[in-house]
Design a protein around this motif. Sequence first.
Motif, PDB file in Angstrom:
ATOM      1  N   VAL B 104       0.921  -1.266   0.054  1.00 11.93           N
ATOM      2  CA  VAL B 104       0.136   0.049   0.026  1.00 11.93           C
ATOM      3  C   VAL B 104       0.780   1.186   0.012  1.00 11.93           C
ATOM      4  N   ILE B 106       3.883   1.651  -0.934  1.00 13.49           N
ATOM      5  CA  ILE B 106       4.775   2.030  -2.253  1.00 13.49           C
ATOM      6  C   ILE B 106       3.740   2.571  -3.347  1.00 13.49           C
ATOM      7  N   ILE B 107       2.618   2.087  -3.623  1.00 16.41           N
ATOM      8  CA  ILE B 107       1.590   2.610  -4.246  1.00 16.41           C
ATOM      9  C   ILE B 107       1.387   3.837  -4.151  1.00 16.41           C
ATOM     10  N   ASN B 110       4.412   6.302  -5.032  1.00 20.79           N
ATOM     11  CA  ASN B 110       4.671   6.341  -6.332  1.00 20.79           C
ATOM     12  C   ASN B 110       3.498   7.094  -7.205  1.00 20.79           C
ATOM     13  N   GLY B 111       2.278   6.610  -6.457  1.00 23.54           N
ATOM     14  CA  GLY B 111       0.945   7.393  -7.185  1.00 23.54           C
ATOM     15  C   GLY B 111       1.238   8.954  -6.978  1.00 23.54           C
ATOM     16  N   LEU B 113       3.873  10.509  -6.804  1.00 19.20           N
ATOM     17  CA  LEU B 113       5.091  10.903  -7.469  1.00 19.20           C
ATOM     18  C   LEU B 113       4.307  10.992  -9.012  1.00 19.20           C
ATOM     19  N   ILE B 114       3.576  10.230  -9.326  1.00 18.31           N
ATOM     20  CA  ILE B 114       3.058  10.177 -10.615  1.00 18.31           C
ATOM     21  C   ILE B 114       2.221  11.506 -10.952  1.00 18.31           C
TER      22      ILE B 114
END
Lengths: 337, 289
Positions: B104, B106-107, B110-111, B113-114
């Motif tokens: 969770v 990591i998502i 990076n979510g 970040l995107i």
Amino acid sequence: MNAISKLIARTPGRGLVLLAIFFAVLAALPPFLDRYLLSVMFLIFWFATVSQAWNVMMGFCGQLSLGHALYVGLGGYVAALLYVGFGVPVIVGVFPAMLVAVAFGAAIGFLSFRFGIEGVYFALLTIAFAEVTRIGFDNWPLMGGAAGLFIPVRAGGGGEWWNLRGGPVLFYYVGLLLMAIALVVCSLLRFSRLGYAWLAVREDPEAARALGINVFRAKMSAIMISSAMTAVAGSVYAFYQNNLFPSQAFDISRSIELILAPIVGGLGTLIGPILGAFILTPLGQGLIAATEAIVGKAVPGANLVFYGIALMAIIWFAPAGVWPWLKKKLAIPEERS
Amino acid sequence: MPLTFYLEVLLQGVLTGLVYGLMALGLSVIFGVVRVVNFAHGEFAVLGMYAAFVLFTAFRIDPFLAMLPIAALFFVLGYGLQRALINPFVGRPEHEQFILLVGVAIILVNGCLIVFGPEARHPNLPYAFDSFQVGPMILDKVRVYAAIAAILVSAALFAFFRFTTTGTAIRACADNLVGAAVVGLDVKRLYALTFGLGLACVGAAGSLMVTLADATPMIGPAYTFLAFTIVIVGGMGSMGGALVGGLLIGVAEASATFILPPSMKSMASFALLVAILVLRPQGLLGKRA
């Protein structure tokens, strides 16, 4: 040699044949690979090696370390500094690198295991040490500080294998060798007296103590062996990258990246870490390439989102990992009877 | 540099520490009741920071107001997450829960970040540089507001657990799970409520935090680490401990700047963590397990 022949005698025949084919194919592969694929293969070997090291602690001994980037970074920094500053060949420098990493591992282990710090608390302490070391290196001018430490590249690619100065083919074989050595070392450990003690500690520390196993010593040897192995891989990685930045070398996300392969492949198994690396690294690389092709530019983080999803899916559907399942499919028995 | 300077820095540390404490309170409540370690805690805090940032830049909603809808939203998020994702993992081995929540985390990182990119973001509050004059000392206005808001939210949570039937039921689950199930409490629902409340805390804390520090995706793990440190210093599962721990860490980080460069201030919380782990592993207000 005696131990090795015993190990071979113990391994199931079908597994031995498959392993021999596997390594023979890998050894013959480089002439057919381009630069990019060689580097991907190196990464696979590298992750398989570090996964094997981490697996000693978590898979065998049941101690969750979330700060293994610490040993990767330390191994890299020590070997690189000795090479850059004093011209010490990497093949020699790797030993002090191991020593420093082991000293850190022993300190963490002593602090934790002496005072009964377990589970989540232990995991946190490992992160804490990695973080603090990162901050320390960030502010340490001798080590290049936040601006990084660079390893000079020889013109013409150089053929100095003892200094790890060479092209992708050199690193391919170094990586393959590391992976093979890690597999053999872990197999020997797993079926040694110490290995059985680790399994006992993992399953039930109280019962292990009742059986006369020195739990503290078992845990200490796990963290020290694991950190030494990781440091070797770390120094190779530093020379592969030719640079070291504290923010990357000791990063939490690297610690987490390290633990994915053994979990996906199968915690506590010998083949699991290798299998996991062979599954995850190509998938990650493929995803980077795929998003670049679709979006038209690199999307940082996209591959990690995928990692996160893969991690959750694996722990949801197959908490024991892929290898136990595959082993059944290949009809490889647990041990030669 | 007289005494007032030191007092001022320490007081700023206390104020920041209260916001830290609110964030850690969420972690502590979840662990104390559901017995699951929310390893994505700091990442949720960052999500809260971005939520407040977006509400401010898009709709000019002050973060101190936006805190309420964000907390409500995080409550729903936490409730759903516990029901759908985490509940099957209650009682499973620690490392499996850990890995689920690392996924969770990591998502989330990076979510963010995107979506938001790697740049540091913060709302340009019109009163960001205002301050209060208290005697000879000068205190940042936003810091004072954030601390007051953190106290109010914490007090509301304490009151909920102390005085409402649902709160009492949740405490019953924490004290004696079997007993709670025997008297007919719907443990699954109470767990989901608790996780929702924990995330509401962290959502509110994130909205407050964005007035004090920039939001970047990569700071998530650092906040997770911070929340853990606070909870371990204060005592896992102890609500009062989370606030005390927050205060201590806030003060420790602030006073570390007397002797260390600012980039090394988390050294102080690390030292505190190691000392606590060695001397009193159950934390200052924790009970021996």
